[in-house]
Write an enzyme that holds these catalytic residues in place. Structure first.
Site, PDB file in Angstrom:
ATOM      1  N   HIS A 220       0.879  -1.326   0.036  1.00 29.10           N
ATOM      2  CA  HIS A 220      -0.076   0.117   0.088  1.00 29.10           C
ATOM      3  C   HIS A 220       0.752   1.127  -0.075  1.00 29.10           C
ATOM      4  O   HIS A 220       2.029   1.111   0.449  1.00 29.10           O
ATOM      5  CB  HIS A 220      -0.830  -0.091   1.305  1.00 29.10           C
ATOM      6  CG  HIS A 220      -1.827   1.029   1.181  1.00 29.10           C
ATOM      7  ND1 HIS A 220      -1.620   2.251   1.957  1.00 29.10           N
ATOM      8  CD2 HIS A 220      -3.322   0.872   1.049  1.00 29.10           C
ATOM      9  CE1 HIS A 220      -2.576   3.056   1.827  1.00 29.10           C
ATOM     10  NE2 HIS A 220      -3.797   2.138   1.768  1.00 29.10           N
TER      11      HIS A 220
ATOM     12  N   ASP B 292       2.943  -4.636   7.826  1.00 26.00           N
ATOM     13  CA  ASP B 292       1.554  -3.714   7.590  1.00 26.00           C
ATOM     14  C   ASP B 292       0.745  -4.753   7.788  1.00 26.00           C
ATOM     15  O   ASP B 292       0.190  -5.249   6.843  1.00 26.00           O
ATOM     16  CB  ASP B 292       1.923  -3.318   6.124  1.00 26.00           C
ATOM     17  CG  ASP B 292       0.482  -2.349   5.951  1.00 26.00           C
ATOM     18  OD1 ASP B 292      -0.446  -2.228   6.846  1.00 26.00           O
ATOM     19  OD2 ASP B 292       0.286  -1.647   4.753  1.00 26.00           O
TER      20      ASP B 292
ATOM     21  N   GLN C 107      -4.842  -5.087   6.794  1.00 28.35           N
ATOM     22  CA  GLN C 107      -5.508  -5.955   6.517  1.00 28.35           C
ATOM     23  C   GLN C 107      -5.438  -7.239   7.083  1.00 28.35           C
ATOM     24  O   GLN C 107      -6.292  -8.121   7.247  1.00 28.35           O
ATOM     25  CB  GLN C 107      -5.377  -6.141   5.051  1.00 28.35           C
ATOM     26  CG  GLN C 107      -5.637  -5.093   3.868  1.00 28.35           C
ATOM     27  CD  GLN C 107      -7.076  -4.742   3.942  1.00 28.35           C
ATOM     28  OE1 GLN C 107      -7.914  -5.333   4.144  1.00 28.35           O
ATOM     29  NE2 GLN C 107      -7.127  -3.163   3.717  1.00 28.35           N
TER      30      GLN C 107
ATOM     31  N   LYS D 219     -10.443  -0.588  10.255  1.00 30.91           N
ATOM     32  CA  LYS D 219     -10.899  -1.973   9.435  1.00 30.91           C
ATOM     33  C   LYS D 219     -10.926  -3.139  10.223  1.00 30.91           C
ATOM     34  O   LYS D 219     -11.313  -4.179   9.967  1.00 30.91           O
ATOM     35  CB  LYS D 219      -9.506  -2.092   8.723  1.00 30.91           C
ATOM     36  CG  LYS D 219      -9.141  -1.130   7.833  1.00 30.91           C
ATOM     37  CD  LYS D 219      -8.071  -1.497   6.592  1.00 30.91           C
ATOM     38  CE  LYS D 219      -7.143  -0.268   6.270  1.00 30.91           C
ATOM     39  NZ  LYS D 219      -8.147   0.016   4.965  1.00 30.91           N
TER      40      LYS D 219
ATOM     41  N   CYS E 143      -4.659   2.743  -3.511  1.00 28.76           N
ATOM     42  CA  CYS E 143      -3.450   3.082  -2.963  1.00 28.76           C
ATOM     43  C   CYS E 143      -2.266   2.142  -3.045  1.00 28.76           C
ATOM     44  O   CYS E 143      -1.488   1.756  -2.279  1.00 28.76           O
ATOM     45  CB  CYS E 143      -3.546   3.382  -1.479  1.00 28.76           C
ATOM     46  SG  CYS E 143      -4.854   4.654  -1.152  1.00 28.76           S
TER      47      CYS E 143
HETATM   48  C1  LIG Z   1      -2.591  -2.830   3.505  1.00 26.10           C
HETATM   49  C2  LIG Z   1      -2.901  -1.469   4.075  1.00 26.10           C
HETATM   50  N1  LIG Z   1      -1.924  -0.742   4.447  1.00 26.10           N
HETATM   51  C3  LIG Z   1      -2.311   0.340   5.019  1.00 26.10           C
HETATM   52  C4  LIG Z   1      -3.295   1.051   4.905  1.00 26.10           C
HETATM   53  C5  LIG Z   1      -3.500   2.379   5.593  1.00 26.10           C
HETATM   54  O1  LIG Z   1      -4.381   2.265   6.426  1.00 26.10           O
HETATM   55  P1  LIG Z   1      -4.897   3.759   7.144  1.00 26.10           P
HETATM   56  O2  LIG Z   1      -5.367   4.737   6.163  1.00 26.10           O
HETATM   57  O3  LIG Z   1      -5.995   3.446   8.110  1.00 26.10           O
HETATM   58  O4  LIG Z   1      -3.775   4.549   7.729  1.00 26.10           O
HETATM   59  C6  LIG Z   1      -4.350   0.207   4.326  1.00 26.10           C
HETATM   60  C7  LIG Z   1      -5.697   0.879   4.504  1.00 26.10           C
HETATM   61  O5  LIG Z   1      -6.126   1.615   3.580  1.00 26.10           O
HETATM   62  C8  LIG Z   1      -3.971  -0.853   3.906  1.00 26.10           C
HETATM   63  O6  LIG Z   1      -5.044  -1.614   3.135  1.00 26.10           O
END
Ligand SMILES: Cc1ncc(COP(=O)(O)O)c(C=O)c1O
Ligand SMILES: Cc1ncc(COP(=O)(O)O)c(C=O)c1O
Lengths: 141, 408, 408, 141
Positions: free
Chosen positions: C123, C200, C203, C226, C366
């Site tokens: 991401h 990370d 998910q 999430k 993203c």
């Molecule tokens: C795999 C992954 N990493 C990071 C993020 C970033 O999370 P957040 O937007 O809650 O900071 C997301 C969600 O959008 C994600 O799906």
């Protein structure tokens, strides 16, 4: 064989607290006891090492054994309510055998009606202080 | 038309709280955080119960509703602060807003030897970021002292400190003293020497209608939770030409234009500084809070709060042993009244006040350099807001007098 | 014992929502954000209505209650993630958590020439901070490619990339592909060459019980929103010995020990990284969310979600023109099913699905480097969670088939 | 004197949309109209300058005057629904005097029953597109 939860000489102190009309009176009594601390630790001796963490105000405790092998807790706090609690605690534990201190529980504060007039984190502060004393005693056993 | 404080109180569910000790809550800790009207709480509940969804790239109804609500909150809040949505960057609060100036502007625009002027009256949030920047970049941090008689900023010292300044950081209203600084004069003088100005309006915003474009400050930091909004959100207001000179701070989703393994390009404007899933519920709650606040004339709110503080300080001064820090007689002074008793330690005093149901804050209030200047380790602080009443102040003073009589 | 999905659905007020177009909501956008059970919403409402107050230095009842609730949330959440409160730093979400690793650890511990290994599957939140660090510090960022047939990480390339690595950053579960990476193997191999590992788990956490201490990763980034929690909060889990090597990131109140005009000293441990007024309501809400999640066995939740995804992808593959990205037949694959139609553009498809009440996400998610690797600009993505049902999937597939028939 | 809200030759188009049974049918019609764009802008000519911002998908618009001083809007989008809206818009404005275009309002989309079947931000996307055309026309007056 059940053992007493606190030393006998604390009974009159506890009775005095139990006689209080309300929490204000109890606090007043704690203020009085803060001045009667049997073994105060003067601010000059307050160090990072003897600081009790997790109290709202500064609190310091030094534990040692006197010449006859009896427990001695010296304590100092900048707040009188805390100092009053320390004072009663010192009255309880000073002169005991360290084994006895290490197995003591903080029930006297319940009996005094203090612990449930403290909000949770103040009660925690008291427990941190008590725990410090207990664990120092344990080390001496 | 005076405020209808009783009607206002009805908007706040918490104000009917009875504490475990049997006393009704008297909440005088507003400078730490304000209470929230029901409409703010409801707006967030409604979001979560009806249209919770991640915002942006909204290709389904819920996402679209959430995006609309988020953007409508941005419009409301920025317009409440007298500026355009483009000039507002959401942050988690005033602290992050100031850190954003340090990381996103100062890190890119200041060099070794550049001068940042701050004051002895600042909250830690407006001190430590500059000390850290000084370590990293070699910028010089100068502290403008306060006059410990009047509790006001030493403006002569300010004039001297200004020499060579590139950034001036001043608290709009002190969270400890209630003193409002002469920010208009500070902005004019700073701009005259070519310095940018950051105002910490964490305390200013709940007491005065901030009009960013008119005030002409370069940066303004604000927290929602001190002005009827929820925790976890705030903003940095930034002038457009200054924002153009900022570089990325936190990076990730949303703030980008294109990401490749060879490198990335970023969004322009406020979007460059907002990354990750937005604080959607929080923004919606804050939007509801400014809607609610818009019902009132902030001049009247200030007058009400100031009157309470002034009245309280006058009555408290009559109690033997009580000393007030600040000058609540000044008409621009806010609702914070700091005090100490000369023999009852501040923690003890706080506990004894709490015993009567009175919530006051006690400690260094994240302003240790100010405490050092005042020569005390901490103060007790009663701080009033829109829903407090004269009766509450009266019963507070009565209880305080009782404590002082009995415990000293 | 299988999950009682109907009972679970009753916990979510939003699931009875009927959209303006008359269709009941079918929410398949869970990888973007999950819905919230009533107990989470209620916990926050109760905080605001009953004991809202700034936490810490709690000298009055409300402040004490708020502090207790905040700390109890920290205890619950850290223990849910199989670690101690000391190892958890609250952030605004996974994005801030990763930025915290970049600013608070990498900036202090990596030098020019050091290698950071990431993947093509990341991401943006786990790409851009490293690209920025690379610009600032001259560290090298290496991208492990994916196999575009199996949609899995190219582990041979990973082994090669590992040479000289100081930090390996890998997404636990891809938000686009649903693929779960072999994180256990990655951690072992990375540690074997002396590299730290950041996972990370944005998910991963909603699909698998994260057990930080057992997993042995050095850093784990998580977002509350999430996994049934509110917006605006998340955390970074950090091993103690690694945390000891971190330096300050954002600075201000709370994270300090002593501030003077000569300089400041900081708290140790997680407290050094949490500054400003805490996200109190959010922490309390997240605490309620992990309480709620603790009612279920995450293995069963995963099985349920995986089955839906697998079933959906099988049925969708039968529709002419539909192509699936990822491999939902893998038993460790999560609930995300990315797809495209070969002639109906993804935005159009999303709008037509929304017309039937189906909320799916559409775009680059993203993850543009992944899109580049897949050779597409965007995908449609249906992502399932605990409250979704087979009936919902069936009606989705039916509507999708209808659209594909009619519009291509 | 009230002027018409849209040019007469749009009436049959609008009628066709009004005859749709439901939104699915309207979308189907938009798909058809996307293929009938009278003056499409091919992807090769999509630039940063002619991009319409605030649309969910990519949309590009070029406006000019033809040899006889009449307005010509060329447009391209990667989504057919957007392209369909552009197509109808181009049918409306192409060949008009720029003054007329600059004072036009987007009512035809309401009449088509399109705008209220769009979610708010899609409706905004359409309005951004329309506003772009209107303001380009204004510059030509
Ligand atoms: C795999 C992954 N990493 C990071 C993020 C970033 O999370 P957040 O937007 O809650 O900071 C997301 C969600 O959008 C994600 O799906
Ligand atoms: C003057 C001042 N500045 C900054 C802050 C920091 O605000 P926050 O904690 O909401 O980031 C506060 C509040 O604590 C404050 O009173």
């Amino acid at each position: 064989m059940t053992s007493r939860l606190w030393p006998e000489h604390l009974d009159p102190v506890i009775a005095e607290f139990q006689d209080c009309f309300d929490s204000m009176e109890r606090y007043e009594l704690l203020f009085e006891y803060s001045a009667k601390h049997p073994s105060p630790l003067p601010p000059e001796e307050w160090t990072d090492e003897n600081q009790v963490h997790g109290c709202q105000s500064r609190a310091h405790i030094e534990c040692s054994l006197d010449s006859s092998g009896r427990f001695l807790m010296r304590g100092g706090a900048d707040a009188q309510i805390v100092q009053g609690l320390m004072s009663v605690t010192a009255m309880a534990v000073n002169g005991m055998k360290p084994e006895r201190v290490s197995s003591m529980s903080p029930e006297y504060a319940d009996a005094m009606g203090i612990r449930n007039s403290l909000t949770p984190s103040r009660a925690n502060g008291f427990l941190n202080m008590f725990e410090r004393v207990r664990s120092e005693a344990e080390k001496m056993v | 038309m005076a405020l209808d404080v009783n009607a206002i109180r009805n908007d706040f569910p918490i104000l009917s709280r009875v504490l475990p000790n049997g006393h009704p809550l008297v909440y005088f800790d507003n400078a730490a955080t304000s209470q929230k009207p029901k409409c703010v709480i409801d707006a967030m509940t409604q979001y979560y119960e009806q249209y919770n969804s991640n915002a942006h790239r909204a290709n389904h109804t819920l996402a679209d509703e959430a995006t609309q609500a988020l953007e409508s909150a941005r419009n409301k809040i920025s317009s409440y602060f007298g500026t355009n949505p483009e000039n507002m960057i959401y942050t988690s609060g005033a602290t992050e807003a100031i850190n954003l100036v340090a990381y996103g502007w100062a890190r890119y625009n200041l060099q070794k030897g550049d001068v940042i002027v701050i004051t002895e009256m600042e909250h830690h949030a407006d001190i430590v970021p500059w000390q850290e920047l000084s370590k990293e970049k070699g910028v010089e941090v100068r502290y403008v002292p306060i006059n410990t008689e009047s509790f006001t900023l030493d403006m002569e010292a300010f004039d001297v400190a200004l020499d060579g300044a590139k950034l001036v950081c001043v608290v709009h209203t002190s969270n400890v003293l209630g003193i409002r600084n002469p920010v208009e004069e500070i902005i004019l003088k700073s701009h005259a020497v070519g310095s940018r100005v950051l105002l910490d309006c964490a305390q200013g915003a709940p007491h005065e209608r901030i009009s960013f474009d008119n005030m002409d400050a370069d940066f303004i930091a604000i927290s929602a939770h001190k002005m009827a909004g929820p925790t976890g959100i705030g903003c940095l207001l930034v002038k457009s030409d200054v924002m153009d000179k900022m570089g990325p701070f936190m990076t990730g989703g949303s703030m980008i234009r294109r990401v490749t393994t060879d490198g990335s390009t970023f969004q322009e404007g406020h979007a460059m500084f907002e990354t990750g899933t937005p604080r959607i519920a929080e923004a919606i709650g804050w939007g509801a809070a400014v809607d609610w606040l818009s019902n009132f004339d902030m001049k009247e709110v200030h007058a009400h709060v100031h009157n309470l503080a002034h009245f309280a300080s006058q009555e408290m001064s009559k109690i033997n042993g009580i000393r007030i820090f600040g000058d609540p007689s000044r008409s621009d002074s806010s609702g914070a009244v700091s005090f100490l008793h000369d023999s009852i330690q501040s923690q003890d005093l706080a506990i004894l006040l709490d015993e009567g149901g009175f919530a006051v804050r006690t400690g260094h209030h994240c302003a240790q350099p100010l405490m050092d200047a005042l020569g005390v380790p901490s103060t007790n602080r009663a701080s009033f807001w829109i829903y407090n009443t004269e009766e509450e102040v009266e019963s507070f003073v009565k209880h305080l007098r009782y404590i002082c009589d009995r415990f000293s």
